[in-house]
Scaffold this active site. Structure first.
Site, short mmCIF file in Angstrom:
data_model
loop_
_atom_site.label_atom_id
_atom_site.label_comp_id
_atom_site.label_asym_id
_atom_site.label_seq_id
_atom_site.Cartn_x
_atom_site.Cartn_y
_atom_site.Cartn_z
N TYR A 16 33.49 37.82 50.43
CA TYR A 16 32.39 38.51 51.14
C TYR A 16 31.02 38.30 51.85
O TYR A 16 31.40 37.16 52.12
CB TYR A 16 31.26 38.88 49.76
N CYS A 44 43.01 35.11 26.61
CA CYS A 44 43.45 35.56 27.20
C CYS A 44 44.54 34.59 28.23
O CYS A 44 44.19 33.16 27.93
CB CYS A 44 41.94 36.06 28.26
N CYS A 59 47.15 36.54 32.75
CA CYS A 59 48.52 36.73 33.24
C CYS A 59 48.16 37.66 34.33
O CYS A 59 48.82 37.99 35.23
CB CYS A 59 49.45 37.69 32.66
N CYS A 104 44.34 43.03 34.36
CA CYS A 104 42.89 43.44 35.33
C CYS A 104 43.11 43.17 36.73
O CYS A 104 43.53 44.68 36.76
CB CYS A 104 42.14 41.67 34.39
C1 LIG Z 1 38.89 42.04 37.22
C2 LIG Z 1 38.43 41.36 37.61
C3 LIG Z 1 38.02 41.33 38.45
C4 LIG Z 1 36.39 40.32 39.27
N1 LIG Z 1 35.45 41.02 40.06
C5 LIG Z 1 34.76 40.33 40.56
C6 LIG Z 1 33.43 40.66 40.82
O1 LIG Z 1 32.56 41.81 40.86
N2 LIG Z 1 32.68 40.04 41.14
C7 LIG Z 1 32.66 38.29 41.29
O2 LIG Z 1 32.00 37.65 42.35
N3 LIG Z 1 33.85 37.98 40.79
C8 LIG Z 1 34.50 38.78 39.42
N4 LIG Z 1 35.70 37.91 39.74
C9 LIG Z 1 36.06 36.18 39.72
C10 LIG Z 1 35.14 36.67 38.06
O3 LIG Z 1 33.92 36.25 37.94
C11 LIG Z 1 35.95 35.47 37.63
O4 LIG Z 1 35.07 34.34 38.12
C12 LIG Z 1 37.27 34.88 37.65
O5 LIG Z 1 37.51 35.86 37.17
C13 LIG Z 1 37.13 33.31 36.66
O6 LIG Z 1 36.92 32.64 35.81
P1 LIG Z 1 37.82 33.74 34.37
O7 LIG Z 1 39.02 32.57 34.46
O8 LIG Z 1 36.79 33.06 32.79
O9 LIG Z 1 38.70 34.23 33.89
C14 LIG Z 1 36.38 39.16 39.10
C15 LIG Z 1 37.00 38.90 38.00
C16 LIG Z 1 38.09 39.82 37.85
C17 LIG Z 1 39.73 39.30 37.28
S1 SF4 Z 2 45.20 40.77 31.48
FE1 SF4 Z 2 43.47 39.37 32.15
S2 SF4 Z 2 42.73 39.52 31.16
FE2 SF4 Z 2 44.17 40.62 30.02
S3 SF4 Z 2 45.42 37.90 29.46
FE3 SF4 Z 2 46.41 39.18 31.38
S4 SF4 Z 2 44.65 37.67 32.81
FE4 SF4 Z 2 43.88 38.00 30.29
#
Ligand SMILES: Cc1cc2nc3c(=O)[nH]c(=O)nc-3n(C[C@H](O)[C@H](O)[C@H](O)COP(=O)(O)O)c2cc1C
Ligand code: SF4
Ligand SMILES: Cc1cc2nc3c(=O)[nH]c(=O)nc-3n(C[C@H](O)[C@H](O)[C@H](O)COP(=O)(O)OP(=O)(O)OC[C@H]3O[C@@H](n4cnc5c(N)ncnc54)[C@H](O)[C@@H]3O)c2cc1C
Length: 654
Positions: free
Chosen positions: A174, A344, A347, A351
């Site tokens: 961004y 989670c 996948c 989301c």
């Molecule tokens: C549906 C979705 C929307 C996201 N939107 C943002 C966002 O608005 N701002 C941001 O910095 N990261 C965003 N991310 C990234 C997450 O903050 C995070 O860094 C990423 O999911 C990896 O972490 P995890 O493996 O624990 O999910 C988004 C992730 C997902 C799944």
């Molecule tokens: S839909 Fe998104 S939050 Fe749900 S299990 Fe899959 S990766 Fe994880």
């Protein structure tokens, strides 16, 4: 408290803010905001639910600091004081649950569209986004000054709306990241060229923000420590940058990675990537600054977070998608109830990919309540009913869980000898074993209610007529489709599901797979892992599994690296002894040698039971693949709604 989570559940300060533990819910765009960019009841209910789950700090999804910085239509705005009342309602709701909340301040730069911002997107340089391909405008110095001030004004607005902190979104390609990066910043003035010049925009934002909010208000910055893209900035640059961010006013650094065009979407890494794969970058940043570091990236299990904290990789850990799948996972871990956690599986279906590629609001495949907190009625039913469920696949199990939770009397009939339906074969390809975790979790949930599927018991219309349940939920799923192709019934043709579950072993090379959808591609992946080379034949001219999705990217990459082939634009004419005959798009014919042929050409709904029950006047409703072959998301969510709406279905109430 579970003794093994001492680090995770110890408090920490970011500036003067004291978090009760080291767990952070990072920003996740949901699409729940109102179309006019105000905070909605839906967003409040969703975040209030997460706040109740025990997390130390919630960072909201992107909030636009400028109208021209909106990344998607319903992105919540923070560019004007008129947003404050809605934002206040949100902070109050989260505070009521004893959790702190930070606002993520965002400007999308070139990663948006003219239709969303009402003007050409603006960016450091007029380089269209690689993925969105929108033309954009180079920002003037005057505009740069306006936008850096807009971040500071938004931070003060957040403070006035009751937020405990702000996070400047300097990651993921961004605007702030675009300035930092030689990949997207080709300016030749004081904001481009040298690392110092590229950093100027971010540093000015921090300085102005600090001035606006005062010395005590916590300001976090999120960075992509490595853009993981050719020509982008890397970890070495981020290690150079981090102390400068702190000097300019940052109280903590959130160490993410990647941009929109990073191959395989490492920002929101799929199941193909190791849990905790990004922690070494957090550690590398931690080595060069003394402010708290937030680590992130495929960390779903609190025990993994604990290990990372005790090793000193980071000071706090972000759990993103895990908060969508199970908002209570931290409280469960704290109580030592790991078996109760729904994990989670990375996948991305429900989301991020639903948000980005289906233009729908985010949810979780395995948590039908995610995003529905504002309207899902989970209170016990006034009138308990007798409910029979046909099928112990994902749809049937989900329907049974919700029906039982509402207090109905539930029986589940399964014609096979085990639960799971197609999930069993779906969990066999590489990296998909997490699906089994959901199945085990669902069975434990049902067992807790005293419900066990009745195996080897196909539900028949006769049984239903005799037993007189108030409602039959038909979750009979889908069977493999066998299209009328000459030779498809010969011995060399086997079904993909049978290969995956080991009912059929693949011994005779070369292997030809019919169909390059997910089932075909994943069956190839399964065989490649076993050292086999395959050829996939597909009628469509483009791969049905798009490499723009994270898992799709890794599937194509593994296929390509193994030397296996994906033959597009090939219509199957016939299967003969040791070959598959195909017609190419130019009309020419070709034959492909085949020791064995695997059918992955789709599935066909099982609709007979519903049709018969309807004929007999027995109340029934369909869920999942029995309606049409689709995915886990539809199966599990339709099952949940059917379980919740039993009374409405029986009485015909809308
Ligand atoms: C549906 C979705 C929307 C996201 N939107 C943002 C966002 O608005 N701002 C941001 O910095 N990261 C965003 N991310 C990234 C997450 O903050 C995070 O860094 C990423 O999911 C990896 O972490 P995890 O493996 O624990 O999910 C988004 C992730 C997902 C799944
Ligand atoms: S839909 Fe998104 S939050 Fe749900 S299990 Fe899959 S990766 Fe994880
Ligand atoms: C190899 C493979 C990989 C897949 N990978 C994915 C993926 O990664 N992501 C995704 O979203 N989707 C995937 N899918 C699709 C997903 O598996 C289905 O969409 C999902 O399983 C549908 O669930 P369901 O409960 O509706 O039906 P099913 O899973 O088909 O379950 C139906 C159950 O009903 C039983 N049954 C049928 N008739 C009766 C009867 N009369 N009485 C009692 N029981 C009966 C069947 O034995 C079966 O157990 C995959 C499918 C396959 C085959």
């Amino acid at each position: 408290m579970a003794k093994d989570l001492n680090n995770l559940f110890s408090p920490i300060n970011i500036n003067r803010m004291t978090l009760k533990n080291r767990a952070v819910m990072p920003a996740m765009g949901t699409g729940y905001g109102n179309p006019d960019s105000t905070v909605s009841d839906r967003l409040i209910a969703y975040l209030e639910r997460r706040a109740a789950g025990g997390v130390g700090l919630i960072i909201t999804e992107v909030f636009a600091v400028d109208r021209r910085g909106k990344g998607f239509p319903s992105e919540v705005g923070i560019w004007d004081d008129s947003f404050i009342p809605g934002l206040k309602r949100l902070t109050e709701a989260v505070h009521r649950k004893g959790t702190l909340i930070a606002a993520q301040l965002h400007h999308a730069g070139r990663e948006t569209a003219e239709g969303i911002v009402g003007a050409k997107p603006e960016a450091p340089s007029p380089l269209p986004s690689i993925i969105l391909r929108q033309p954009c405008e180079e920002m003037t110095i005057e505009r740069i000054n306006e936008v850096t001030q807009a971040f500071a004004d938004a931070a003060l607005r957040a403070k006035n709306a009751g937020f405990d902190a702000v996070e400047i979104h300097g990651a993921h390609g961004y605007l702030v990241c675009q300035f930092l990066s030689p990949f997207s910043n080709h300016r030749t003035d004081q904001y481009g060229g040298s690392p110092e010049n590229r950093a100027r925009f971010a540093l000015e934002i921090l300085e102005k923000t600090r001035k606006a909010v005062g010395p005590d208000f916590p300001v976090i910055i999120r960075i992509s420590s490595d853009e993981a893209v050719k020509g982008g900035h890397d970890l070495e640059f981020s290690r150079w940058l981090a102390p400068k961010l702190v000097e300019a006013g940052a109280d903590a650094i959130h160490v993410s990675l990647g941009v929109y065009s990073t191959p395989g979407n490492l920002t929101i890494a799929s199941m193909d990537v190791e849990p905790g794969f990004n922690l070494f970058r957090a550690k590398a940043i931690k080595e060069v600054v003394s402010v708290p570091i937030i680590g992130v990236g495929r960390i779903h299990d609190p025990r993994l977070a604990e290990e990372a904290l005790s090793r000193g990789d980071a000071d706090l850990i972000s759990f993103g998608r895990q908060h969508l799948t199970d908002p209570d996972f931290l409280n469960k871990a704290r109580a030592g109830n790991y078996d109760d956690i729904r994990f989670c599986i990375a996948c991305n279906q429900g989301c991020i990919e639903r948000l980005m590629f289906e233009f729908k609001s985010a949810t979780c495949v395995f948590n039908p309540e995610c995003g529905e907190e504002y309207r899902m009625d989970l209170d016990p039913a006034e009138k308990p009913r007798t409910v029979w469920v046909a099928g112990a696949g994902p749809a049937g199990l989900s329907a049974a869980m919700y029906a039982a939770a509402k207090g109905h009397q539930v029986r589940i009939f399964e014609s096979g000898s085990e639960p799971g339906g197609q999930l069993i074969s779906a969990s066999m390809p590489p990296h998909k074993e997490g699906l089994q975790q959901w199945l085990a979790w669902a069975l434990r949930r049902l067992a807790g209610k005293g419900i066990m599927p009745e195996y080897n018991t196909a539900l028949t219309p006769g049984d239903a007529s005799k037993g007189k349940p108030d409602l039959v939920i038909c979750a009979t799923g889908a069977a493999p489709l066998v299209p009328p192709i000459a030779g498809i019934d010969t011995e060399i043709v086997v079904d993909a599901r049978d290969v995956l579950t080991g009912i059929t072993s693949v011994t005779t090379d070369p292997v030809v797979i019919l169909g390059a959808g997910y089932v075909g591609m994943e069956t190839a992946d399964f065989l490649i892992q076993r050292g086999m080379k395959v050829t996939i034949i597909e009628k469509a001219p483009f791969p049905p599994v798009n490499a723009i999705t994270a898992h799709g990217y890794w599937l194509h990459r593994r296929l390509y690296k193994s030397g296996s082939l994906l033959e597009l634009g090939n219509e199957i004419i016939s299967i003969e002894k040791n070959l598959v005959r195909v017609r190419k798009q130019d009309g020419s014919e070709n034959s492909i040698e085949a020791g064995m042929v695997i059918n992955a050409l789709g599935a066909k709904s099982r609709k007979e039971l519903t049709a018969d029950l309807k004929k007999m006047g027995i109340p029934t409703t369909d869920v999942g693949d029995s309606i049409s072959p689709r995915r886990f998301l539809e199966a599990i969510h339709e099952g949940a709604w059917a379980g919740i709406n039993i009374e409405k279905t029986i009485t015909g109430e809308k």
